[in-house]
Design a protein around this motif. Structure first.
Motif, short mmCIF file in Angstrom:
data_model
loop_
_atom_site.label_atom_id
_atom_site.label_comp_id
_atom_site.label_asym_id
_atom_site.label_seq_id
_atom_site.Cartn_x
_atom_site.Cartn_y
_atom_site.Cartn_z
N ARG A 78 0.87 -1.18 0.00
CA ARG A 78 0.00 0.00 0.00
C ARG A 78 0.90 1.22 0.00
N ILE A 79 0.61 2.15 -0.91
CA ILE A 79 1.48 3.31 -1.10
C ILE A 79 0.69 4.59 -0.90
N ALA A 80 1.28 5.50 -0.13
CA ALA A 80 0.71 6.83 0.07
C ALA A 80 1.69 7.85 -0.49
N MET A 81 1.22 8.65 -1.44
CA MET A 81 2.03 9.76 -1.95
C MET A 81 1.90 10.86 -0.91
N ARG A 112 -1.34 10.13 10.30
CA ARG A 112 -2.47 9.28 10.71
C ARG A 112 -3.33 8.91 9.49
N GLU A 113 -3.54 9.85 8.59
CA GLU A 113 -4.31 9.59 7.37
C GLU A 113 -3.65 8.48 6.55
N ALA A 114 -2.33 8.56 6.40
CA ALA A 114 -1.60 7.51 5.66
C ALA A 114 -1.69 6.17 6.38
N LEU A 115 -1.51 6.18 7.69
CA LEU A 115 -1.57 4.93 8.46
C LEU A 115 -2.96 4.31 8.41
N ASP A 116 -3.99 5.14 8.47
CA ASP A 116 -5.36 4.63 8.37
C ASP A 116 -5.56 3.92 7.03
N TYR A 117 -5.01 4.50 5.96
CA TYR A 117 -5.09 3.88 4.65
C TYR A 117 -4.33 2.56 4.65
N PHE A 118 -3.15 2.54 5.25
CA PHE A 118 -2.33 1.33 5.24
C PHE A 118 -3.02 0.17 5.95
N VAL A 119 -3.60 0.44 7.10
CA VAL A 119 -4.13 -0.66 7.91
C VAL A 119 -5.61 -0.93 7.69
N ALA A 120 -6.24 -0.17 6.79
CA ALA A 120 -7.66 -0.39 6.48
C ALA A 120 -7.86 -1.77 5.87
N THR A 121 -8.98 -2.37 6.17
CA THR A 121 -9.30 -3.66 5.57
C THR A 121 -9.56 -3.46 4.08
#
Length: 122
Positions: A78-81, A112-121
């Motif tokens: 999972r990648i967050a720019m 936190r926004e990036a981490l939420d994306y990473f760990v979202a189901t």
């Protein structure tokens, strides 16, 4: 299970800030750092990180090109720019690459926004 995060940013200060904030929220994660796109591609090939934060504007290949190269061999990370480059064209390119777009500065809420994306189901 400990996850691996690759932080990609040409700014050492940005990498340090992201690392510190991530470790406050996810102290068991393994953190790796790359200072440019080429280094990121090499590291991603070797370590297969679960998650990547990617800056856009860097010397050499930019973040979008690095993501494109990483996607050629790693489709599951999972990648967050994470970028200050917030033009609509950048947002559209992130969408085309199927990565999330988080605007800098690397504040606690941005991380936190990036981490939420990473760990979202999925």
């Amino acid at each position: 299970m400990a996850h691996t995060l690759l932080i990609v940013d040409d700014s050492k200060v940005s990498r340090m800030m992201i690392r510190a904030r991530v470790l406050q929220l996810q102290p068991d994660w393994i953190i790796q750092e790359a200072a440019n796109g080429e280094e990121a591609v090499t590291m991603a090939r070797v370590s297969a990180p679960d998650f990547i934060t990617m800056d856009v504007n860097m010397p050499g290949i930019d973040g979008f090109e690095a993501v494109q190269q990483i996607r050629a061999f790693n489709t599951s990370a999972r990648i967050a720019m994470l970028t200050a480059n917030i033009q609509e064209a950048s947002r559209e390119r992130a969408g085309e690459l199927k990565v999330t777009f988080v605007r800098k500065p690397a504040t606690e809420s941005a991380i936190r926004e990036a981490l939420d994306y990473f760990v979202a189901t999925p």
